[in-house]
Scaffold this motif. Sequence first.
Motif, PDB file in Angstrom:
ATOM      1  N   ARG A 176       0.821  -0.845   0.153  1.00 52.01           N
ATOM      2  CA  ARG A 176      -0.372   0.040   0.124  1.00 52.01           C
ATOM      3  C   ARG A 176       0.584   1.094   0.276  1.00 52.01           C
ATOM      4  O   ARG A 176       0.073   2.543  -0.298  1.00 52.01           O
ATOM      5  CB  ARG A 176      -0.639   0.090   1.529  1.00 52.01           C
ATOM      6  CG  ARG A 176      -1.886  -1.008   1.222  1.00 52.01           C
ATOM      7  CD  ARG A 176      -2.605  -0.868   2.621  1.00 52.01           C
ATOM      8  NE  ARG A 176      -4.223  -1.993   1.416  1.00 52.01           N
ATOM      9  CZ  ARG A 176      -5.437  -1.594   1.527  1.00 52.01           C
ATOM     10  NH1 ARG A 176      -5.264  -0.367   0.837  1.00 52.01           N
ATOM     11  NH2 ARG A 176      -6.047  -2.569   1.396  1.00 52.01           N
ATOM     12  N   PHE A 177       1.995   1.506   0.170  1.00 51.57           N
ATOM     13  CA  PHE A 177       2.881   2.529   0.797  1.00 51.57           C
ATOM     14  C   PHE A 177       4.006   2.604  -0.777  1.00 51.57           C
ATOM     15  O   PHE A 177       5.072   1.967  -1.122  1.00 51.57           O
ATOM     16  CB  PHE A 177       3.920   2.376   1.791  1.00 51.57           C
ATOM     17  CG  PHE A 177       3.171   2.194   3.268  1.00 51.57           C
ATOM     18  CD1 PHE A 177       2.585   3.564   3.031  1.00 51.57           C
ATOM     19  CD2 PHE A 177       3.037   1.360   3.839  1.00 51.57           C
ATOM     20  CE1 PHE A 177       1.167   3.029   3.942  1.00 51.57           C
ATOM     21  CE2 PHE A 177       2.325   0.953   5.557  1.00 51.57           C
ATOM     22  CZ  PHE A 177       1.315   2.174   5.650  1.00 51.57           C
ATOM     23  N   ASP A 178       4.136   4.112  -0.836  1.00 50.44           N
ATOM     24  CA  ASP A 178       4.803   3.641  -2.227  1.00 50.44           C
ATOM     25  C   ASP A 178       6.314   4.775  -0.577  1.00 50.44           C
ATOM     26  O   ASP A 178       6.228   6.445  -0.928  1.00 50.44           O
ATOM     27  CB  ASP A 178       4.300   5.383  -2.461  1.00 50.44           C
ATOM     28  CG  ASP A 178       6.118   5.691  -4.100  1.00 50.44           C
ATOM     29  OD1 ASP A 178       6.490   5.518  -3.350  1.00 50.44           O
ATOM     30  OD2 ASP A 178       5.322   7.230  -4.459  1.00 50.44           O
ATOM     31  N   GLY A 185       2.824   8.370   0.112  1.00 49.73           N
ATOM     32  CA  GLY A 185       1.711   7.961  -0.929  1.00 49.73           C
ATOM     33  C   GLY A 185       1.314   6.590   0.075  1.00 49.73           C
ATOM     34  O   GLY A 185       2.023   5.528   0.226  1.00 49.73           O
ATOM     35  N   LYS A 186       0.280   6.108  -0.100  1.00 49.80           N
ATOM     36  CA  LYS A 186      -1.007   5.090   0.405  1.00 49.80           C
ATOM     37  C   LYS A 186      -2.443   5.390  -0.895  1.00 49.80           C
ATOM     38  O   LYS A 186      -2.431   5.271  -0.608  1.00 49.80           O
ATOM     39  CB  LYS A 186      -0.730   5.145   1.808  1.00 49.80           C
ATOM     40  CG  LYS A 186      -2.087   4.072   2.294  1.00 49.80           C
ATOM     41  CD  LYS A 186      -2.313   4.662   3.414  1.00 49.80           C
ATOM     42  CE  LYS A 186      -3.257   2.767   4.143  1.00 49.80           C
ATOM     43  NZ  LYS A 186      -3.298   3.081   5.587  1.00 49.80           N
ATOM     44  N   ILE A 187      -2.212   3.524  -1.061  1.00 49.10           N
ATOM     45  CA  ILE A 187      -3.649   3.169  -1.890  1.00 49.10           C
ATOM     46  C   ILE A 187      -4.429   3.384  -0.451  1.00 49.10           C
ATOM     47  O   ILE A 187      -4.186   1.718   0.083  1.00 49.10           O
ATOM     48  CB  ILE A 187      -2.896   1.990  -3.034  1.00 49.10           C
ATOM     49  CG1 ILE A 187      -1.503   2.651  -3.755  1.00 49.10           C
ATOM     50  CG2 ILE A 187      -4.151   1.559  -3.412  1.00 49.10           C
ATOM     51  CD1 ILE A 187      -1.084   0.770  -4.934  1.00 49.10           C
ATOM     52  N   ASN A 188      -5.154   3.900  -0.191  1.00 43.27           N
ATOM     53  CA  ASN A 188      -6.335   3.525   0.116  1.00 43.27           C
ATOM     54  C   ASN A 188      -7.532   3.519  -0.582  1.00 43.27           C
ATOM     55  O   ASN A 188      -8.369   3.785  -1.374  1.00 43.27           O
ATOM     56  CB  ASN A 188      -6.475   5.121   1.286  1.00 43.27           C
ATOM     57  CG  ASN A 188      -5.636   5.253   2.260  1.00 43.27           C
ATOM     58  OD1 ASN A 188      -5.510   4.764   2.967  1.00 43.27           O
ATOM     59  ND2 ASN A 188      -4.852   6.179   1.700  1.00 43.27           N
ATOM     60  N   LYS A 189      -7.759   1.846  -0.803  1.00 41.58           N
ATOM     61  CA  LYS A 189      -8.552   0.545  -1.301  1.00 41.58           C
ATOM     62  C   LYS A 189      -8.974  -0.266  -0.415  1.00 41.58           C
ATOM     63  O   LYS A 189      -7.633  -0.596   0.402  1.00 41.58           O
ATOM     64  CB  LYS A 189      -8.687   1.212  -1.893  1.00 41.58           C
ATOM     65  CG  LYS A 189      -7.409  -0.139  -3.219  1.00 41.58           C
ATOM     66  CD  LYS A 189      -7.690  -0.364  -4.623  1.00 41.58           C
ATOM     67  CE  LYS A 189      -6.313  -1.244  -5.023  1.00 41.58           C
ATOM     68  NZ  LYS A 189      -6.749  -1.710  -6.693  1.00 41.58           N
ATOM     69  N   THR A 190      -9.937  -1.151  -0.767  1.00 37.85           N
ATOM     70  CA  THR A 190     -10.145  -2.132  -0.102  1.00 37.85           C
ATOM     71  C   THR A 190      -9.999  -2.953  -1.152  1.00 37.85           C
ATOM     72  O   THR A 190     -10.298  -3.188  -2.196  1.00 37.85           O
ATOM     73  CB  THR A 190     -11.924  -2.342   0.206  1.00 37.85           C
ATOM     74  OG1 THR A 190     -12.160  -1.608   1.607  1.00 37.85           O
ATOM     75  CG2 THR A 190     -12.240  -4.212   1.391  1.00 37.85           C
ATOM     76  N   VAL A 191      -9.501  -4.496  -0.827  1.00 37.83           N
ATOM     77  CA  VAL A 191      -8.988  -5.789  -1.435  1.00 37.83           C
ATOM     78  C   VAL A 191      -9.831  -6.736  -1.192  1.00 37.83           C
ATOM     79  O   VAL A 191      -9.257  -7.006   0.413  1.00 37.83           O
ATOM     80  CB  VAL A 191      -7.315  -5.929  -1.683  1.00 37.83           C
ATOM     81  CG1 VAL A 191      -6.860  -7.026  -2.313  1.00 37.83           C
ATOM     82  CG2 VAL A 191      -6.668  -5.050  -2.449  1.00 37.83           C
ATOM     83  N   ALA A 192     -10.627  -7.131  -1.710  1.00 39.71           N
ATOM     84  CA  ALA A 192     -11.107  -8.173  -0.935  1.00 39.71           C
ATOM     85  C   ALA A 192     -10.289  -9.740  -0.771  1.00 39.71           C
ATOM     86  O   ALA A 192      -9.607 -10.047  -1.373  1.00 39.71           O
ATOM     87  CB  ALA A 192     -12.339  -9.135  -1.421  1.00 39.71           C
TER      88      ALA A 192
END
Length: 341
Positions: A176-178, A185-192
Amino acid sequence: MCACVVSRDSAQCVSSRSTVVKCSITANCVKPVSIVHHLRAIARHFRLGRQEDAHEFLRYFIDGLQRSCLHGYPTKLDPHSKATTVIHQIFSGYHRSQVKCLECQRTSNTYDPLLDMSLDIKNCTALSKALHRSIKPDLLEGDNSYACPYCKKMTKAQKRFTIQRLPRVLTMQLKRFDFNSMFGGKINKTVAYPEHINMRPFMSSTQGPSEWYRLYAVLVHYGFSCHSGHYYCYVRNSNNCWYCMNDSQVSQASLSTVLQQEAYLLFYIRDENHAPPSGGSSKSQAVRSDPKFLSTPKKVAIGLDKTGTPFVEETDWSCPSVPQDHYTSQDVFKWKNHAQL
C-alpha cells in the motif's frame, strides 16, 4: 514470546546481541515495554517515537528470533541446519524462480526461502487477482535479455516466480505504501480477501490436492501515508472468535467486519481439516490430473467468502507438469545455483 503469553509468566527472548527482551503481563494486557526499550537490538535504525513500518518490523523481529534459535552455534552454519529451527519450520517455505529460454525452451531454476509474499495491489480489487499477477511470467528482452548457457548467447526468455513449498504460516503483505515518494503515498482502497484460500494454483506444481489456508490475523494501517498513522489488528482466538486489538483496548469482532478491512498484512495458517467447496471432491482432483483437462484454462475454486460460497477464477492449468514439492531443505539448497530439474 508465545510461551510468555500462554503461561501468563515472564519469558525471555535473546537477540543477536544477547540482549534480553521480556514481556510484562498484567491482568489487563500485555505490555511489551522491554521490546520497546530495546528496539535497536531488533534493528539499529528503529527509534522510539518514530513512525516505523509494521512489515519491516515483522521481518526484523522474525530474523531476530531466528538468530536467537542459532545462538551458541557456529557462525558459519550450513543452510540445511539453519532451516531446522522452529522459526523456519513455522514461517518459512520456498519459492522457485524459473527462467525459460524462448529459443531452446530449456529452463533454469533457482530456489530461495519464502518468509512472506509482497503483493502489488494496483488495479487489483481482490487478493486472488494480486496472487495471479505475482506468478505471471515476465519477458526478458533487449537490454534485459537472458544469457542462455545452452544457446551460448543473449536470448529472449520468460521469468516466473511460483511457490515451491508452502510454510505452515503464510504471511502476505499488500503493498500500500510508496516509500520513494516525498509524501509517502498510500493506496487507500479495499482489497477483498477470503477467510479460506486454496494456494495450489500458485505453486510450481498445480497438480495434486488443494492447499487450504485459513485466515487468522489481519493487520490494518489507519492513516494516509507511511510517515504517520496508527496500526491495529484483528486476531482469531483458539475459540474461533475474532478480536480487535487496538493498543490496550480489546473488543470482539464479527467475521464480516474482519473481511471488510483495508488490510496491510494478512496471516493465513494451514488448514488441513478444511472441507473442499462443492465440486472439490477427490473425483474432481483426479480429473484435474487428466492431460485433456490441463490443455485449456478451467474455472476452479480459489477461495471462500464469509458465507462459504467459493470464489471461482479462470486458471491456466496448461503449464507443463513439474515434480511434486516434496523436496527436503538439503535438496533445495543442493539445486540452488541454477540447477536443472
